[in-house]
Write an enzyme that holds these catalytic residues in place. Sequence first.
Site, PDB file in Angstrom:
ATOM      1  CE  LYS A 176      -1.552   8.517  -0.254  1.00  0.00           C
ATOM      2  NZ  LYS A 176      -2.451   9.555   0.294  1.00  0.00           N
ATOM      3  N   PRO A 177       1.249  12.042   1.980  1.00  0.00           N
ATOM      4  CG  PRO A 177       1.453  14.353   2.154  1.00  0.00           C
ATOM      5  CD  PRO A 177       1.651  13.217   1.203  1.00  0.00           C
ATOM      6  CB  THR A 232      -5.959   1.363   4.462  1.00  0.00           C
ATOM      7  OG1 THR A 232      -7.183   2.065   4.256  1.00  0.00           O
ATOM      8  CG2 THR A 232      -4.917   1.872   3.496  1.00  0.00           C
ATOM      9  CD  GLU A 250       2.909   2.063  14.288  1.00  0.00           C
ATOM     10  OE1 GLU A 250       1.889   1.938  14.997  1.00  0.00           O
ATOM     11  OE2 GLU A 250       4.035   1.744  14.679  1.00  0.00           O
ATOM     12  CD  GLU A 458       5.675   4.675  12.604  1.00  0.00           C
ATOM     13  OE1 GLU A 458       4.738   5.300  13.121  1.00  0.00           O
ATOM     14  OE2 GLU A 458       6.103   4.894  11.441  1.00  0.00           O
TER      15      GLU A 458
HETATM   16  P1  NAD Z   1      -7.001   5.399   5.861  1.00  0.00           P
HETATM   17  O1  NAD Z   1      -6.670   3.958   6.043  1.00  0.00           O
HETATM   18  O2  NAD Z   1      -8.284   5.752   5.212  1.00  0.00           O
HETATM   19  O3  NAD Z   1      -5.858   6.112   4.995  1.00  0.00           O
HETATM   20  C1  NAD Z   1      -4.507   6.099   5.389  1.00  0.00           C
HETATM   21  C2  NAD Z   1      -3.634   6.444   4.201  1.00  0.00           C
HETATM   22  O4  NAD Z   1      -3.645   5.356   3.284  1.00  0.00           O
HETATM   23  C3  NAD Z   1      -4.084   7.660   3.410  1.00  0.00           C
HETATM   24  O5  NAD Z   1      -2.949   8.404   3.027  1.00  0.00           O
HETATM   25  C4  NAD Z   1      -4.770   7.058   2.200  1.00  0.00           C
HETATM   26  O6  NAD Z   1      -4.758   7.886   1.067  1.00  0.00           O
HETATM   27  C5  NAD Z   1      -3.923   5.826   1.977  1.00  0.00           C
HETATM   28  N1  NAD Z   1      -4.562   4.728   1.251  1.00  0.00           N
HETATM   29  C6  NAD Z   1      -5.870   4.410   1.182  1.00  0.00           C
HETATM   30  N2  NAD Z   1      -6.056   3.306   0.431  1.00  0.00           N
HETATM   31  C7  NAD Z   1      -4.835   2.903   0.019  1.00  0.00           C
HETATM   32  C8  NAD Z   1      -4.362   1.814  -0.774  1.00  0.00           C
HETATM   33  N3  NAD Z   1      -5.186   0.901  -1.286  1.00  0.00           N
HETATM   34  N4  NAD Z   1      -3.028   1.703  -0.992  1.00  0.00           N
HETATM   35  C9  NAD Z   1      -2.165   2.593  -0.461  1.00  0.00           C
HETATM   36  N5  NAD Z   1      -2.561   3.653   0.290  1.00  0.00           N
HETATM   37  C10 NAD Z   1      -3.881   3.806   0.535  1.00  0.00           C
HETATM   38  O7  NAD Z   1      -6.875   6.036   7.305  1.00  0.00           O
HETATM   39  P2  NAD Z   1      -7.208   7.548   7.760  1.00  0.00           P
HETATM   40  O8  NAD Z   1      -8.678   7.710   7.784  1.00  0.00           O
HETATM   41  O9  NAD Z   1      -6.363   8.498   7.005  1.00  0.00           O
HETATM   42  O10 NAD Z   1      -6.643   7.536   9.250  1.00  0.00           O
HETATM   43  C11 NAD Z   1      -7.344   7.021  10.322  1.00  0.00           C
HETATM   44  C12 NAD Z   1      -6.880   5.621  10.654  1.00  0.00           C
HETATM   45  O11 NAD Z   1      -5.464   5.607  10.882  1.00  0.00           O
HETATM   46  C13 NAD Z   1      -7.494   5.086  11.935  1.00  0.00           C
HETATM   47  O12 NAD Z   1      -7.847   3.733  11.770  1.00  0.00           O
HETATM   48  C14 NAD Z   1      -6.376   5.225  12.940  1.00  0.00           C
HETATM   49  O13 NAD Z   1      -6.472   4.351  14.028  1.00  0.00           O
HETATM   50  C15 NAD Z   1      -5.176   4.958  12.109  1.00  0.00           C
HETATM   51  N6  NAD Z   1      -3.973   5.528  12.716  1.00  0.00           N
HETATM   52  C16 NAD Z   1      -3.010   4.692  13.244  1.00  0.00           C
HETATM   53  C17 NAD Z   1      -1.889   5.214  13.868  1.00  0.00           C
HETATM   54  C18 NAD Z   1      -0.840   4.309  14.464  1.00  0.00           C
HETATM   55  O14 NAD Z   1       0.263   4.773  14.703  1.00  0.00           O
HETATM   56  N7  NAD Z   1      -1.119   3.048  14.739  1.00  0.00           N
HETATM   57  C19 NAD Z   1      -1.725   6.599  13.940  1.00  0.00           C
HETATM   58  C20 NAD Z   1      -2.707   7.424  13.381  1.00  0.00           C
HETATM   59  C21 NAD Z   1      -3.818   6.882  12.783  1.00  0.00           C
END
Ligand code: NAD
Length: 484
Positions: A176-177, A232, A250, A458
């Site tokens: 799921k993107p 999340t 991650e 990863e």
């Molecule tokens: P987010 O946590 O808002 O969402 C991430 C994903 O989770 C989305 O696809 C979203 O739809 C899904 N999601 C949201 N609530 C959920 C739930 N209750 N159950 C299952 N899935 C759910 O994050 P974002 O705004 O998309 O991305 C930014 C964040 O990601 C930042 O905190 C960044 O640091 C982190 N990030 C981490 C890495 C890494 O490799 N460590 C890489 C890229 C981004």
Amino acid sequence: MQTQPAASHFINGQYVEDTGGEAFDVIYPATGEVIAKMHSATPDIINQALDAARAAQPAWAAMSGTERGRILRRAADMIRERNHDLSILETYDTGKPYQETSVADATSGADALEYFGGLAASLTGEHIALGDGNWVYTIREALGVCVGIGAWNYPTQIACWKGAPALACGNAMVFKPSETTPLSALKMAEILHEAGLPAGLYNVVQGLGDVGAALVVDPRVNKVSLTGSVPTGRKVYAAAAAGMKHVTMELGGKSPLVIFDDANLENAVSGAIMANFYSTGQVCSNGTRVFVQKGIKDAFLKRLSERLDNAVIGDPMDPDTSFGPMVSQRQIDIVDSYIAKGKAEGARLAYGGNRIDQPGFWIQPTVFADVTDDMAIAREEIFGPVMAVLDFEDEAEVMARANDTEFGLAAGVFTNDLTRAHRVAAGFEAGTCYINTYNDAPVEAPFGGVKASGVGRENSKAAIEHYSQVKSVFVRMDDMEAPF
Ligand code: NAD
């Protein structure tokens, strides 16, 4: 370019639509224009994807690693051949400049498919002698169905970093993107199947957090890998734990970058730029707390400003552009609110700080100096182009301050003192550390965080441990004894 995909989802080897799902728009961040209309997955779509994955996985796991790997490596070659078009699509999806997407997104996905495709044939168990001719052998088995949930900053890369090791180990994937960037994972699914992946092994379903949550709790799912924020991550980890599922998390960070006054100034400034402004600051491992030793502070800030003046801000499709828009209205509003907090808390705005007045989500690269540890801009992840520069006097002090955070994704040091560099790297509470460099993430090396920044790794051989399990088979060659 055609940015509207044939349908919202890709299930069992083909595009599938269900207009009963909630509609959402895909926006080109550079202009604010709608470039595609998608539908969130309905329960029926989620069912179809999980059933397809469940049905296809056993035959895939039964194939030899060589056969599985050949398909992944073919997909890697196809991605490289199509890199230009895939990079343009990624730029539409994320707003990141083509200068970046053409070297860091589809190419990084191809690296993962090539690496894990190569590794697939070498996944074996071991033989352990127990004496008296008895022995144990181990079998490395697939987990079953893996769910991947992505963030919006590296959509192609995340789709491949999760998909490649999962498939190499004999699993099926439902990915799921992020709802913000739903387009490129569909292309990855298309290419994998064109390369020969049997139907049902890499499915893409769209939607917001509720779709992710429904996937995580489903009993057909054996493993969940999330790239996202810490809040999340806490929810997904807890939901996966209830079903005793394997996880990779991650998550976010607020990583320290420590610059000692003996560092090569030009390299340190390059490191700070790469740690804060690549992908318009939207990188999880960014070193956003830049600790600069007092002796080099003025020279550092002066040279940093000069270098930032060279940023080419403009049309992301222009290969000369090196700094693009933020991904969304929501994200630019978050960044704006932190800039206001930084000013209100008394940090000194040393560069940028303003929105750029044009359609889309544009903001200047921003640097705050004289930041102190207690300020929100030094404690919380902003996930945008905002650097906080903090002063320090000596190593012991800076190490204590660098580690004083709930996060532990990455950390970096710039110094020309060889022993100090390794001492500092050893002392960092972080999963990924850098000496005189920052934000490299080649597939050969493990990547991931400690503390609240994540669980598991990863990339590299380490990822295999997180997409497979070991079965022990005890073999007795002599007679078996029992007490009665
Ligand atoms: P987010 O946590 O808002 O969402 C991430 C994903 O989770 C989305 O696809 C979203 O739809 C899904 N999601 C949201 N609530 C959920 C739930 N209750 N159950 C299952 N899935 C759910 O994050 P974002 O705004 O998309 O991305 C930014 C964040 O990601 C930042 O905190 C960044 O640091 C982190 N990030 C981490 C890495 C890494 O490799 N460590 C890489 C890229 C981004």
